[in-house]
Enzyme design. Sequence first.
Site, PDB file in Angstrom:
ATOM      1  N   LEU A  55      -2.187  -8.688  -1.553  1.00 25.13           N
ATOM      2  CA  LEU A  55      -1.731  -7.332  -1.484  1.00 25.13           C
ATOM      3  C   LEU A  55      -0.030  -7.510  -1.290  1.00 25.13           C
ATOM      4  O   LEU A  55       0.346  -7.924  -0.173  1.00 25.13           O
ATOM      5  CB  LEU A  55      -2.369  -6.590  -0.461  1.00 25.13           C
ATOM      6  CG  LEU A  55      -3.968  -6.678  -0.814  1.00 25.13           C
ATOM      7  CD1 LEU A  55      -4.478  -5.775   0.322  1.00 25.13           C
ATOM      8  CD2 LEU A  55      -4.197  -5.817  -2.071  1.00 25.13           C
ATOM      9  N   ASN A  56       0.729  -7.131  -2.395  1.00 22.66           N
ATOM     10  CA  ASN A  56       2.274  -7.489  -2.029  1.00 22.66           C
ATOM     11  C   ASN A  56       3.116  -6.392  -2.355  1.00 22.66           C
ATOM     12  O   ASN A  56       4.075  -6.228  -3.121  1.00 22.66           O
ATOM     13  CB  ASN A  56       2.609  -8.467  -3.095  1.00 22.66           C
ATOM     14  CG  ASN A  56       4.117  -9.084  -3.027  1.00 22.66           C
ATOM     15  OD1 ASN A  56       4.566  -9.185  -1.879  1.00 22.66           O
ATOM     16  ND2 ASN A  56       4.580  -9.125  -4.114  1.00 22.66           N
ATOM     17  N   GLY A  57       2.411  -5.076  -1.899  1.00 23.99           N
ATOM     18  CA  GLY A  57       3.265  -3.862  -1.944  1.00 23.99           C
ATOM     19  C   GLY A  57       4.258  -3.443  -1.218  1.00 23.99           C
ATOM     20  O   GLY A  57       4.909  -2.382  -1.202  1.00 23.99           O
ATOM     21  N   GLY A  58       4.253  -3.825   0.241  1.00 21.88           N
ATOM     22  CA  GLY A  58       4.950  -3.409   1.054  1.00 21.88           C
ATOM     23  C   GLY A  58       6.530  -3.841   1.021  1.00 21.88           C
ATOM     24  O   GLY A  58       6.597  -5.089   0.863  1.00 21.88           O
ATOM     25  N   GLN A  86       0.271  -1.786  -8.810  1.00 19.47           N
ATOM     26  CA  GLN A  86      -0.662  -0.880  -8.324  1.00 19.47           C
ATOM     27  C   GLN A  86      -0.101   0.725  -8.370  1.00 19.47           C
ATOM     28  O   GLN A  86       1.385   0.863  -9.040  1.00 19.47           O
ATOM     29  CB  GLN A  86      -0.806  -0.771  -6.623  1.00 19.47           C
ATOM     30  CG  GLN A  86       0.382  -0.367  -5.935  1.00 19.47           C
ATOM     31  CD  GLN A  86      -0.262  -0.401  -4.188  1.00 19.47           C
ATOM     32  OE1 GLN A  86       0.458  -1.250  -3.580  1.00 19.47           O
ATOM     33  NE2 GLN A  86      -1.023   0.422  -3.772  1.00 19.47           N
ATOM     34  N   GLY A 128      -1.812   3.207  -0.850  1.00 21.17           N
ATOM     35  CA  GLY A 128      -2.775   2.097  -0.059  1.00 21.17           C
ATOM     36  C   GLY A 128      -3.264   1.382  -1.051  1.00 21.17           C
ATOM     37  O   GLY A 128      -3.432   1.219  -1.955  1.00 21.17           O
ATOM     38  N   HIS A 129      -4.097   0.186  -0.384  1.00 16.09           N
ATOM     39  CA  HIS A 129      -4.736  -0.981  -0.877  1.00 16.09           C
ATOM     40  C   HIS A 129      -6.110  -0.342  -1.818  1.00 16.09           C
ATOM     41  O   HIS A 129      -6.345  -1.409  -2.551  1.00 16.09           O
ATOM     42  CB  HIS A 129      -4.616  -2.243  -0.374  1.00 16.09           C
ATOM     43  CG  HIS A 129      -5.035  -1.942   0.947  1.00 16.09           C
ATOM     44  ND1 HIS A 129      -6.205  -1.507   1.586  1.00 16.09           N
ATOM     45  CD2 HIS A 129      -4.495  -2.315   2.222  1.00 16.09           C
ATOM     46  CE1 HIS A 129      -6.214  -1.392   2.704  1.00 16.09           C
ATOM     47  NE2 HIS A 129      -5.121  -2.037   3.378  1.00 16.09           N
ATOM     48  N   ASP A 177       1.042 -10.894   4.488  1.00 14.38           N
ATOM     49  CA  ASP A 177       1.571 -11.252   5.609  1.00 14.38           C
ATOM     50  C   ASP A 177       0.606 -11.680   6.569  1.00 14.38           C
ATOM     51  O   ASP A 177       0.959 -11.858   7.704  1.00 14.38           O
ATOM     52  CB  ASP A 177       2.501  -9.963   6.402  1.00 14.38           C
ATOM     53  CG  ASP A 177       1.483  -8.686   6.549  1.00 14.38           C
ATOM     54  OD1 ASP A 177       0.121  -8.831   6.303  1.00 14.38           O
ATOM     55  OD2 ASP A 177       2.102  -7.718   7.032  1.00 14.38           O
ATOM     56  N   LYS A 203       3.659  -8.578  11.685  1.00 17.34           N
ATOM     57  CA  LYS A 203       4.123  -7.298  11.572  1.00 17.34           C
ATOM     58  C   LYS A 203       5.354  -6.904  12.365  1.00 17.34           C
ATOM     59  O   LYS A 203       6.142  -6.056  12.064  1.00 17.34           O
ATOM     60  CB  LYS A 203       3.016  -6.255  12.016  1.00 17.34           C
ATOM     61  CG  LYS A 203       1.559  -6.383  11.410  1.00 17.34           C
ATOM     62  CD  LYS A 203       1.355  -6.073   9.987  1.00 17.34           C
ATOM     63  CE  LYS A 203       0.189  -5.905   9.502  1.00 17.34           C
ATOM     64  NZ  LYS A 203       0.148  -5.749   8.102  1.00 17.34           N
TER      65      LYS A 203
END
Length: 504
Positions: A109-112, A186, A218-219, A249, A392
């Site tokens: 998950l690489n959206g952040g 996404q 959101g994922h 992460d 984080k």
Amino acid sequence: MSLTVADLTRGVMTEFQEKLRAQHEESMHRELESLLNTANKAEAEISRKDFDGFKNLFHRFLQVKGPSVDWAKINRPPEESIQPYENIKLKGLPDNISASLNKLAVVKLNGGLGTSMGCKGPKSLISVRNENTFLDLTVKQIEHLNKTFNADVPLVLMNSFNTDEDTNKILQKYKHLRVNIHTFNQSRYPRINKESLLPIAKNMGTGGENGEAWYPPGHGDIYASFSNSGLLDQLLAEGKEYIFVSNIDNLGATVDLFILQHLMSQPADRRCEFIMEVTDKTRADVKGGTLIQYKDHLRLLEIAQVPKAHVDEFKSVTKFKIFNTNNLWISLPAIKRLQEQNAMDLEIIVNPKTLDGGLNVIQLETAVGAAIKSFNNALGVNVPRSRFLPVKTSSDLLLVMSNLYSLDAGSLTMSKKREFPSTPHVKLGSSFTKVQEFLCRFESIPDMLELDHLTVSGDVTFGKNVSLKGTVIIIANHGDRIDIPAGAMLENKIVSGNLRILDH
């Protein structure tokens, strides 16, 4: 049996509410159509698919009243539905590891963005260890796996409109490595005004005043966007059966061959379609989602779904002993089936935000793990804490940069020299929040092999080769500064006041 005034008003109210709901939906659909009219043809086609998903979410949001769980019906999951990792390990490794690996794809998950750590651009491009970024480490891990076992495990990145362009530029540098990398985006959903329940976007652009009008939802969006992108069908055609999904992460989320073997060794009629890795809760994890038994199904319970009166109970380490690491193993044919049947019923997370100008908006989101209840023979596996190593904050970054961990082929493992397996508790103050500032405050990362607890607050810097042991608390009050001298060894010390070391 006579009707009371209250009954009548209730009837009128629901009829009124129904009308209101229908009105909200109609207005929303009208607004979305006029937004699509501002886009070019190719963009409109992608956005129409996104908006279909959003309409579905908005419709469900309007129907939902109150918390999505009835607290009285929550039970602890039955023993057999959460297996200790040791039991999974007993099954041993696959006879043919490369054949099993060839049925797997890794999804990150690489959206952040890196904003919470004071960085511009995708979070995955922040350097975490020896100049390696999160993405570098991920690629190295998978390349090592493919080389060691002569396998073909592809890496799939779920980007968002925030990270896609920057990520794709960087991917060029991995071209010569033995790992196939795919990306998909996404969805992009419109933020809605809390009062009017209408999009705040003026057009489909993402720049200027429209910059805050959109969000990645959101994922939980992975199922629809993965399917819409065509990648789901492509991987199925290549003979892939499972995906291992995790946050980019989380440096502990590496491919685990024992869990893979457990999935591959199930009889065809009892195929486990979903494994959620959970781990024991500590005081630091009280907000993490947990697994419960609800209406005969294993279900993920997030803090946002808990009625206010029960939040303390939810956070207790005694009643809910485990939490979701968001390392998930999911069957591809099952995703395909559930998507076709439109049977993924993911609870809606309503995320209120206040924008820079003071406008109150809401984001409708879903979580990837919430789908566990829709899959057959789903299972929780209680894994060692080492599989959950998220970065984080700069406090987490200090841990993974230190000698507590050693790096081998992209994987971080706790140093053999540390005598106990738990990680120290590190709390760095606001002067360390941004990565750039954090790096300026350490001439070299201290030796932390024997550290239990570190608190640093205020204007503090560390010289070269500092060693921290036991409990160390360093507090520089406002206007003071503390320079920990090179070569200092602090064991069970509290340092406060003012300590300046200047070059002569």
